[in-house]
Design an enzyme around this catalytic site. Sequence first.
Site, PDB file in Angstrom:
ATOM      1  N   GLU A  42       9.060  93.009 -37.891  1.00 29.07           N
ATOM      2  CA  GLU A  42       7.974  92.001 -38.063  1.00 29.07           C
ATOM      3  C   GLU A  42       8.223  90.462 -37.384  1.00 29.07           C
ATOM      4  OE1 GLU A  42       4.449  92.744 -41.267  1.00 29.07           O
ATOM      5  OE2 GLU A  42       5.835  91.201 -41.745  1.00 29.07           O
ATOM      6  N   HIS A  99      22.379 116.399 -40.615  1.00 26.24           N
ATOM      7  CA  HIS A  99      21.860 117.691 -40.607  1.00 26.24           C
ATOM      8  C   HIS A  99      20.678 117.791 -40.176  1.00 26.24           C
ATOM      9  CE1 HIS A  99      25.228 119.226 -43.128  1.00 26.24           C
ATOM     10  NE2 HIS A  99      25.507 117.951 -43.325  1.00 26.24           N
ATOM     11  N   LYS A 159      -6.239  95.678 -38.749  1.00 24.72           N
ATOM     12  CA  LYS A 159      -7.125  95.269 -39.746  1.00 24.72           C
ATOM     13  C   LYS A 159      -8.460  94.932 -39.415  1.00 24.72           C
ATOM     14  CE  LYS A 159      -3.408  93.170 -42.698  1.00 24.72           C
ATOM     15  NZ  LYS A 159      -2.776  91.871 -43.084  1.00 24.72           N
TER      16      LYS A 159
END
Length: 428
Positions: free
Chosen positions: A278, A299, A415
């Site tokens: 950010e 793995h 948003k």
Amino acid sequence: MIKVDLSNTGLNALDKEFPNEEVKRIHKMIFDKTGAGSDFLGWLDWPESYDKKEYAQMQQTANELKDKIDYLVVIGIGGSYLGTRAADDMIRGLHPTNGVKLIYAGNTISSTYTAQLVDFLKDKNYGICVVSKSGTTTEPGIAFRVFEQELVKKVGEEKAKDLIVAVTDRSKGALKQLADNKGYATFTIPDDIGGRFSVLTPVGIFPLMVAGVNTDNIFKGAQQAMKDLQADDLTNPAYQYAVARNLLYRQGYKTEAFVSYEMQMQMVGEWWKQLFGESEGKDGKSLLPSSMIYTTDLHSLGQWVQQGTRGVMFETVVDIKKPTMDLEIPMDADNLDGLNYLKGKTFHEVNQTAEKGVLDAHWHDGKMPNIVLNFDSMDDVMFGYLVYWFERAVAMSAYILGVNPFDQPGVEIYKHNMFKLLGKPGVK
Ligand code: PA5
């Protein structure tokens, strides 16, 4: 203390690769508060300047609350959540056997997660700590409506007053008004500290106090980091890290993987990703911060790391000297798995040996640069230390990159679209 080891990166002595004068210029800019976003530098001296009166009030409220509950539902998202979880996981481990258990809500809109948590809490003694600077963030806002109403249904309005605490803006936020109207205790998120820099404010400190974490020690660690990071040049380890990652970025590396060999550090990786992602991911620039836990991810992603696309990713490995706990590998009479050669060694010895082998394989064979950050331990002091250390590093790193470390304009775009689709009044 955090030591930076660059011997597996291919970088030469940093002062030959990067002008010390530039580091000094940016250091001065940070401390003179003359750079972009300088209204949000409240975290710089916070480990010393924090409000001692509020701290004592928080401790008292936390002590009263923790005697009444087994679970604290911490409701928040992003900077109002990640630091708390990183601290609690790192310091107490993933399965603490005493103290109030922290569980999280409002960090997702997942219906299943939220509904399952409502069911789980039905017969539990719990309290709520809702954390939101703005008080209007969708995820924690709708989650708080649900959990507040559930708690009131369960214990009644009067008792709920003693079980709900809000951490929010000092005066102007909607949550402050709601909490005052309903008689909930409130603690303050300072105006000049942004979400991702806020874990040492009541955002993180209050829930951690309820969990029984020694927050005095967290502050001791952060204060020690302040002392250790006074240098304005490349002798400062946080700046060494900031410069090294920028030099690798300039060489063409586009991703930095934060790697730890400890499960309890997974959320520190998530916190670190927000801090760097950010702060730096803007203007079409910056490294992509990602994270892995080894040997678990060896793995799965290990094959890619060893032999996949070269020149795009480097690793930043957190080496932990002292584990919180250790245990011995036992002998097995049949030895069918052939592992008796490890009997008597501890898990940590094997983990550290794996780390050495992996470092050699990834750097020497795989040509994957590895910055190694040496940590002493995973305790409360170390948590405070690392928070301040990475905050100083990201400020330097973002200014080297040429972006404002303290804003996040990009997070508003989704948003807006979401609000429009949901029909929020006034949004077109
Ligand atoms: O770093 C940030 O600013 C964000 O991650 C915010 O902390 C997050 O969006 C939550 O915001 P608020 O505390 O206003 O609910």
